[in-house]
Write an enzyme that holds these catalytic residues in place. Structure first.
Site, mmCIF file in Angstrom:
data_model
loop_
_atom_site.group_PDB
_atom_site.id
_atom_site.type_symbol
_atom_site.label_atom_id
_atom_site.label_comp_id
_atom_site.label_asym_id
_atom_site.label_seq_id
_atom_site.Cartn_x
_atom_site.Cartn_y
_atom_site.Cartn_z
ATOM 1 N N CYS A 135 17.017 62.811 58.400
ATOM 2 C CA CYS A 135 16.673 62.578 56.910
ATOM 3 C C CYS A 135 16.931 60.376 57.150
ATOM 4 C CB CYS A 135 17.268 62.832 56.073
ATOM 5 S SG CYS A 135 16.545 61.786 54.081
ATOM 6 N N CYS A 138 17.606 58.897 53.772
ATOM 7 C CA CYS A 138 19.047 59.320 53.281
ATOM 8 C C CYS A 138 20.762 58.446 53.842
ATOM 9 C CB CYS A 138 20.210 61.315 53.769
ATOM 10 S SG CYS A 138 17.860 62.362 53.322
ATOM 11 N N ASP A 139 20.523 58.342 55.680
ATOM 12 C CA ASP A 139 21.371 57.910 56.667
ATOM 13 C C ASP A 139 21.230 56.813 56.410
ATOM 14 O OD1 ASP A 139 22.972 60.559 56.447
ATOM 15 O OD2 ASP A 139 21.747 61.547 58.013
#
Ligand code: NAP
Length: 312
Positions: A135, A138-139
């Site tokens: 992701c 997300c990261d």
């Protein structure tokens, strides 16, 4: 354990599930959506969508919030954070058991979507969260001024690679062929991005590191040549696999596990429908998931009505 009874239970609260919820509830059948996590499905993690009609650009999370609010307006009951333990789709009523509750339903609409496929190479599982991520949204911020690699040649790989260039100092896009699968418009943007370097005809053989990932081993698919590439993070985006473990062979699926349906979204079991990414379909987009949801719910409502006619 709490037991609930509904006319229609929808498994999965992504775009397909919400669309089905809206159509089923408007069809005056009692409707529940249950989901293993928070509602919103995969698009909640998409940074932006540019291809959902009516919205030239909208955040994935924002669009899913609108889907949810719309389903709420018609009284769909929501059960997030419910991990499905078992389903009996053939019995009457059909039964879905989660850790917390039992749901009895006249019809079930399966909308549990799909999850990222794994590379299946040494080091991948070991370094999840320590350099391996599925992701980018997300990261990405963990990789500010670092070097990362994205694997794959589809829309996801290319779009997420471009997103990562906003944070990383350099992004390699590693593809097993020398031609991308991504849409042409996406490709054109990517080829103009100076932080993005393409590594063609190559596959990842191993992910290496100490505490964190520090390199990958690549193999050229044409020459078989092996090389090391120093990176701080790797994002595999090589496609998706359906979330169907709980079905346990009760329904006809294709060889990759995607559920087979007819044009009304009916599966091989009466009263059970499958919609969105979880079914065998030529296009997996928010709009096609929403469209599937509308069709599946309309036919689920017809099915509930046909049961009522029989019992009158
Ligand atoms: P995809 O389109 O199936 O692409 C997967 C890519 O990974 C392909 O390029 C494939 O290579 C490669 N690949 C597959 N297995 C591999 C392996 N074992 N090792 C190395 N490479 C491998 O998957 P996706 O990009 O996740 O997209 C899934 C669906 O969502 C698609 O329909 C896509 O259009 C849609 N999507 C749409 C948007 C958007 O419209 N904004 C955004 C994201 C995704 P080959 O090309 O050689 O097969």
């Amino acid at each position: 354990m709490q037991t609930y009874e509904f006319d229609t239970v929808i498994l999965g609260g992504g775009p397909a599930g919400f669309s089905a919820g809206l159509y089923a509830a408007r069809g005056a059948v009692s409707t529940a959506i249950i989901d293993i996590s928070m509602l919103g499905g995969q698009p909640s993690n998409y940074l932006e969508l540019e291809n959902y009609p009516g919205f030239s650009k909208i955040g994935g999370f924002d669009l899913m919030e609108k889907f949810e609010e719309h389903a709420d307006m018609f009284g769909v009951q929501k059960f997030p954070m419910q991990e499905i333990e078992s389903v009996d789709l053939v019995s009457s009523p059909k039964v879905i058991k989660t850790k917390e509750a039992e749901f009895k339903a006249k019809t079930v609409i399966i909308a549990t979507g799909a999850k990222p496929m794994k590379l299946g190479v040494q080091g991948e599982a070991e370094y999840v969260g320590r350099g391996v991520s599925y992701c980018a949204v997300c990261d990405a911020s963990f990789y500010r001024d670092k070097v990362v690699a994205v694997v794959g040649g589809g829309n996801s790989a290319v779009e997420e690679a471009m997103y990562l260039t906003k944070f990383a100092s350099k992004v390699y896009l590693i593809h097993r062929r020398n031609e991308l699968r991504a849409d042409k418009i996406v490709q054109e943007r990517a080829f103009k991005n100076e932080k993005l370097e393409f590594i063609w005809d190559s596959v990842v053989k191993e992910i290496k590191g100490s505490d964190l990932v520090n390199s990958i081993v690549l193999q050229n698919t044409k020459t078989d040549e092996i090389s090391d590439l120093e990176i701080n993070g790797i994002f595999p985006y090589i496609g998706i696999t359906p979330n169907v473990d709980y079905i346990n062979g009760q329904i006809a699926q294709d060889k990759s596990g995607f559920i087979l349906t007819d044009e009304t979204m009916k599966t091989s079991i009466d009263g059970v429908y499958a919609i969105g990414d979880v079914r065998k379909t030529p296009l997996r987009q928010v709009i096609t998931a929403a469209s599937d949801g509308a069709i599946g719910a309309v036919y689920a409502v017809k099915y509930v009505e046909s049961l009522e006619e029989v019992t009158v």
